[in-house]
Scaffold this motif. Structure first.
Motif, PDB file in Angstrom:
ATOM      1  N   VAL A 128       0.856  -1.180   0.000  1.00  0.00           N
ATOM      2  CA  VAL A 128       0.000   0.000   0.000  1.00  0.00           C
ATOM      3  C   VAL A 128       0.894   1.233   0.000  1.00  0.00           C
ATOM      4  CG1 VAL A 128      -0.150   0.039   2.529  1.00  0.00           C
ATOM      5  CG2 VAL A 128      -1.911   1.185   1.157  1.00  0.00           C
ATOM      6  N   ALA A 129       0.428   2.315  -0.649  1.00  0.00           N
ATOM      7  CA  ALA A 129       1.213   3.547  -0.674  1.00  0.00           C
ATOM      8  C   ALA A 129       0.299   4.730  -0.944  1.00  0.00           C
ATOM      9  CB  ALA A 129       2.298   3.475  -1.748  1.00  0.00           C
ATOM     10  N   LYS A 130       0.676   5.889  -0.370  1.00  0.00           N
ATOM     11  CA  LYS A 130      -0.002   7.133  -0.724  1.00  0.00           C
ATOM     12  C   LYS A 130       0.356   7.492  -2.163  1.00  0.00           C
ATOM     13  CE  LYS A 130       1.662   9.526   2.722  1.00  0.00           C
ATOM     14  NZ  LYS A 130       1.906  10.675   3.644  1.00  0.00           N
ATOM     15  N   LEU A 131      -0.564   8.190  -2.813  1.00  0.00           N
ATOM     16  CA  LEU A 131      -0.341   8.565  -4.210  1.00  0.00           C
ATOM     17  C   LEU A 131       0.390   9.902  -4.314  1.00  0.00           C
ATOM     18  CD1 LEU A 131      -3.731   7.471  -5.779  1.00  0.00           C
ATOM     19  CD2 LEU A 131      -1.571   6.248  -5.721  1.00  0.00           C
ATOM     20  N   PRO A 132       1.234  10.050  -5.351  1.00  0.00           N
ATOM     21  CA  PRO A 132       1.571   9.079  -6.397  1.00  0.00           C
ATOM     22  C   PRO A 132       2.426   7.940  -5.842  1.00  0.00           C
ATOM     23  CG  PRO A 132       2.934  11.029  -6.609  1.00  0.00           C
ATOM     24  CD  PRO A 132       1.935  11.342  -5.537  1.00  0.00           C
ATOM     25  N   ALA A 133       2.239   6.738  -6.422  1.00  0.00           N
ATOM     26  CA  ALA A 133       2.898   5.549  -5.903  1.00  0.00           C
ATOM     27  C   ALA A 133       3.691   4.849  -7.002  1.00  0.00           C
ATOM     28  CB  ALA A 133       1.865   4.581  -5.335  1.00  0.00           C
ATOM     29  N   GLY A 145       9.659  -7.636 -13.157  1.00  0.00           N
ATOM     30  CA  GLY A 145      10.151  -7.040 -14.390  1.00  0.00           C
ATOM     31  C   GLY A 145      10.086  -5.535 -14.468  1.00  0.00           C
ATOM     32  N   GLY A 146       9.673  -4.837 -13.410  1.00  0.00           N
ATOM     33  CA  GLY A 146       9.601  -3.382 -13.484  1.00  0.00           C
ATOM     34  C   GLY A 146       8.859  -2.778 -12.315  1.00  0.00           C
ATOM     35  N   THR A 147       7.999  -1.818 -12.591  1.00  0.00           N
ATOM     36  CA  THR A 147       7.220  -1.143 -11.556  1.00  0.00           C
ATOM     37  C   THR A 147       5.802  -0.884 -12.066  1.00  0.00           C
ATOM     38  OG1 THR A 147       7.910   1.060 -12.326  1.00  0.00           O
ATOM     39  CG2 THR A 147       9.239   0.027 -10.585  1.00  0.00           C
ATOM     40  N   ILE A 148       4.899  -0.658 -11.130  1.00  0.00           N
ATOM     41  CA  ILE A 148       3.569  -0.153 -11.457  1.00  0.00           C
ATOM     42  C   ILE A 148       3.478   1.253 -10.888  1.00  0.00           C
ATOM     43  CG2 ILE A 148       1.096  -0.349 -11.020  1.00  0.00           C
ATOM     44  CD1 ILE A 148       1.376  -3.346 -11.032  1.00  0.00           C
ATOM     45  N   GLU A 149       3.216   2.229 -11.758  1.00  0.00           N
ATOM     46  CA  GLU A 149       3.134   3.622 -11.346  1.00  0.00           C
ATOM     47  C   GLU A 149       1.675   4.061 -11.324  1.00  0.00           C
ATOM     48  OE1 GLU A 149       5.642   6.018 -13.791  1.00  0.00           O
ATOM     49  OE2 GLU A 149       7.455   4.880 -13.307  1.00  0.00           O
ATOM     50  N   VAL A 150       1.270   4.691 -10.226  1.00  0.00           N
ATOM     51  CA  VAL A 150      -0.121   5.111 -10.046  1.00  0.00           C
ATOM     52  C   VAL A 150      -0.136   6.569  -9.607  1.00  0.00           C
ATOM     53  CG1 VAL A 150      -2.326   4.566  -8.953  1.00  0.00           C
ATOM     54  CG2 VAL A 150      -0.607   2.765  -9.221  1.00  0.00           C
TER      55      VAL A 150
END
Length: 212
Positions: free
Chosen positions: A74-79, A85-90
């Motif tokens: 879990v993370a505050k946005l932007p996350a 294989g990489g990252t998910i950016e939100v």
């Protein structure tokens, strides 16, 4: 350099999940919840769940990452979530999500919206009725352009009355004075247009920033 720093700062906000199961999307969550899915080449299923109205206690908007149906992080946005294989950016705007992408060394791809969500329904309209979808997209842009133009006219007049500006440039008088009902209608239209674009994760700092 600034982007790298912001990326590292977002990644540092990620906290471990508690392992709870992912709840299914409900019909009444159309405009309060965004749910996106990703299946990687390694066979892992990821889901990003964002409650757009924020935490009930703090009001903070967070992204929850699920891995194979279990709460993983879990993370505050932007996350920025590290994944296979990489990252998910939100990232989020005032109108909704503006970014939910899987980023790898080879490039990036947008995650797939849950078919029951508002984003999923908008994607289905685009797939099944592309002409209507394009027309709706053009209408959204037109409403936002009108909204920005009216905002500039409304702001320019009081700014021009500031003494140093008035003395050197003169006072600007807006050529448009809309009735309250029309001004209200256009304001609502611009807000709806920003929401429609957010369902497709289309975002422009000027158009959507002014319209949302």
């Amino acid at each position: 350099m600034f982007e790298d720093w912001r990326h590292r700062r977002a990644a540092a906000r990620v906290k471990s999940g508690d392992g709870r199961p992912l709840k299914p999307f409900r019909w009444w969550q159309q405009f309060s919840r965004s749910l996106f899915h990703l299946r990687t080449g390694e066979g892992t299923d990821y889901a990003v769940d964002v409650r757009l109205w924020g935490d009930k206690t703090t009001g903070e908007v967070k992204a929850d990452l699920y891995r194979d149906g279990r709460h993983h992080a879990v993370a505050k946005l932007p996350a920025v979530f590290p994944v296979d294989g990489g990252t998910i950016e939100v990232a989020v705007s005032r109108a909704g999500l503006k970014r939910c992408h899987h980023v790898t060394a080879a490039g990036e791809q947008q995650l797939v919206p849950d078919p029951k969500s508002a984003e999923g329904r908008r994607a289905r309209l685009d797939r099944d009725h592309p002409a209507a979808s394009r027309a709706l997209g053009h209408l959204s842009v037109a409403l936002l352009v009108i909204g920005v133009a009216l905002l500039v006219l409304q702001v320019a007049e009081p700014i021009s009355r500031i003494p140093p500006i008035a003395e050197n440039i003169g006072i600007f008088t807006s050529p448009l004075h809309l009735p309250l009902w029309l001004n209200t209608t256009l304001t609502i239209g611009a807000a709806l247009a920003s929401t429609e674009r957010a369902l497709r994760m289309r975002h422009h700092w000027l158009l959507d920033g002014a319209g949302s």
